[in-house]
Design a protein around this motif. Structure first.
Motif, short mmCIF file in Angstrom:
data_model
loop_
_atom_site.label_atom_id
_atom_site.label_comp_id
_atom_site.label_asym_id
_atom_site.label_seq_id
_atom_site.Cartn_x
_atom_site.Cartn_y
_atom_site.Cartn_z
N LYS A 136 -11.03 -5.05 -4.29
CA LYS A 136 -9.91 -4.86 -4.93
C LYS A 136 -8.98 -3.85 -4.34
N VAL A 137 -8.09 -4.26 -3.54
CA VAL A 137 -7.42 -3.30 -2.69
C VAL A 137 -5.93 -3.28 -3.20
N TYR A 138 -5.39 -1.73 -3.48
CA TYR A 138 -4.32 -1.51 -3.74
C TYR A 138 -3.10 -1.25 -2.94
N ASP A 139 -3.55 -0.40 -1.75
CA ASP A 139 -2.65 -0.21 -0.90
C ASP A 139 -3.32 0.05 0.53
N ILE A 140 -2.44 -0.13 1.54
CA ILE A 140 -3.01 0.21 2.91
C ILE A 140 -2.04 0.98 3.75
N ILE A 141 -2.13 1.77 4.72
CA ILE A 141 -1.14 2.63 5.44
C ILE A 141 -1.80 2.86 6.73
N GLU A 142 -1.09 3.09 7.68
CA GLU A 142 -1.47 3.55 9.00
C GLU A 142 -1.05 5.00 9.23
N ARG A 196 -0.16 -5.60 15.04
CA ARG A 196 -1.07 -6.40 13.96
C ARG A 196 -0.58 -6.24 12.83
N ILE A 197 -0.80 -7.25 12.05
CA ILE A 197 -0.30 -7.48 10.50
C ILE A 197 -1.67 -7.20 9.79
N TRP A 198 -1.55 -6.29 8.90
CA TRP A 198 -2.47 -6.01 8.02
C TRP A 198 -2.03 -6.52 6.39
N ILE A 199 -3.13 -7.25 6.05
CA ILE A 199 -2.91 -7.95 4.51
C ILE A 199 -3.96 -7.33 3.55
N ALA A 200 -3.40 -6.74 2.64
CA ALA A 200 -4.31 -6.25 1.22
C ALA A 200 -4.17 -7.21 0.32
N TYR A 201 -5.39 -7.77 -0.23
CA TYR A 201 -5.37 -8.56 -1.16
C TYR A 201 -5.82 -8.02 -2.73
N LYS A 211 -7.31 -15.10 3.28
CA LYS A 211 -8.55 -15.01 2.42
C LYS A 211 -8.19 -15.45 1.15
N SER A 212 -7.09 -14.88 0.57
CA SER A 212 -6.50 -15.26 -0.76
C SER A 212 -5.09 -15.39 -0.92
N ASN A 213 -4.39 -15.98 -1.58
CA ASN A 213 -3.24 -16.15 -1.84
C ASN A 213 -2.39 -15.03 -2.71
N GLU A 214 -3.22 -13.77 -3.18
CA GLU A 214 -2.57 -13.00 -4.06
C GLU A 214 -2.60 -11.62 -3.28
N VAL A 215 -1.46 -11.34 -2.80
CA VAL A 215 -1.03 -10.26 -1.86
C VAL A 215 -0.48 -9.01 -2.36
N ASN A 216 -1.26 -7.81 -2.10
CA ASN A 216 -0.96 -6.62 -2.73
C ASN A 216 0.05 -6.01 -1.88
N LYS A 217 -0.13 -5.88 -0.57
CA LYS A 217 0.32 -4.93 0.65
C LYS A 217 0.34 -5.67 1.90
N ILE A 218 1.41 -5.70 2.57
CA ILE A 218 1.26 -5.91 3.97
C ILE A 218 1.91 -4.83 4.79
N ILE A 219 1.53 -4.37 5.99
CA ILE A 219 1.81 -3.28 6.86
C ILE A 219 1.74 -4.11 8.29
#
Length: 222
Positions: free
Chosen positions: A202-208, A171-176, A157-165
């Motif tokens: 505006k997403v700064y972090d993502i966890i499971e 499954r891969i989760w990508i926060a922009y 969706k965007s090229n500026e990636v803040n976090k990946i888990i």
């Protein structure tokens, strides 16, 4: 967990005591910069501090070692520090790509080596030991000596990636930075934003969490 918390508090207390007493003989070198951006504890119990302008400091429980400011690591503006499953330390920076450090040898991976951009934000190691590196211009996936890229051209969706888990289902989760979150199941991207469930894009972090729930931290929306 309590042991780890006590250890970190002990480090903080030692730093505080050194600053208050102005007695730095016990700690030849303290943090290389007051602005600490990230912290990582490795499997040996060493504490790694990534700073804004001073590179990387490592504390082994007794002494500080500086790896930035023209030391063994060239980058000064550190975005992340991560120890992989093989015990290798990965250091991401704003303008020097990523650095691999095994305690002896240093390898820098930047645009010349195939990284999509030198301005890095995050790293994630998946179950296949591939390294997903989020940058300002997309994602680079390092698989041994092969590098592949994901950008908006491939479905991001965007090229500026803040976090990946990677979640428990693979499954891969990508926060922009400004475009919400993508979930990639290996075949398709599923997008989450203010248009469906997110309070802010505006997403700064993502966890499971241990139960498999995905928690997303946003700017201004909780």
């Amino acid at each position: 967990l309590k042991k780890k918390e006590n250890y970190i508090m002990s480090v903080i207390q030692k730093l505080w005591d050194a600053e208050e007493n102005k007695d730095l003989d016990q700690y030849n070198e303290v943090l290389s910069d007051d602005f600490v951006w990230c912290i990582e504890e490795d499997r040996k119990g060493n504490m790694w501090f990534g700073t804004w302008e001073g590179g990387v400091s490592m504390f082994d429980g007794n002494h500080f070692f500086q790896l930035g400011r023209d030391g063994v690591i060239k980058a000064n503006n550190i975005k992340f520090i991560h120890e992989d499953s093989d015990g290798i330390i990965w250091i991401g920076s704003k303008d020097h790509g990523v650095t691999k450090y095994n305690g002896k040898n240093i390898i820098t991976i930047g645009k010349k080596e195939g990284l999509i951009d030198n301005h890095t934000y995050c790293i994630m190691e998946d179950h296949l030991k591939r390294k997903w590196i989020g940058t300002e211009k997309g994602i680079s996936i390092l698989d041994n000596k092969t590098v592949t890229h994901l950008t908006t051209s491939q479905g991001l969706k965007s090229n500026e990636v803040n976090k990946i888990i990677e979640d428990k289902q693979g499954r891969i989760w990508i926060a922009y930075a400004t475009a919400g979150v993508d979930m990639f199941d290996g075949n398709s991207f599923f997008h989450y934003s203010t248009k469906n469930i997110l309070p802010n894009d505006k997403v700064y972090d993502i966890i499971e969490d241990p139960l498999g729930s995905i928690w997303i931290a946003t700017y201004g929306g909780g």
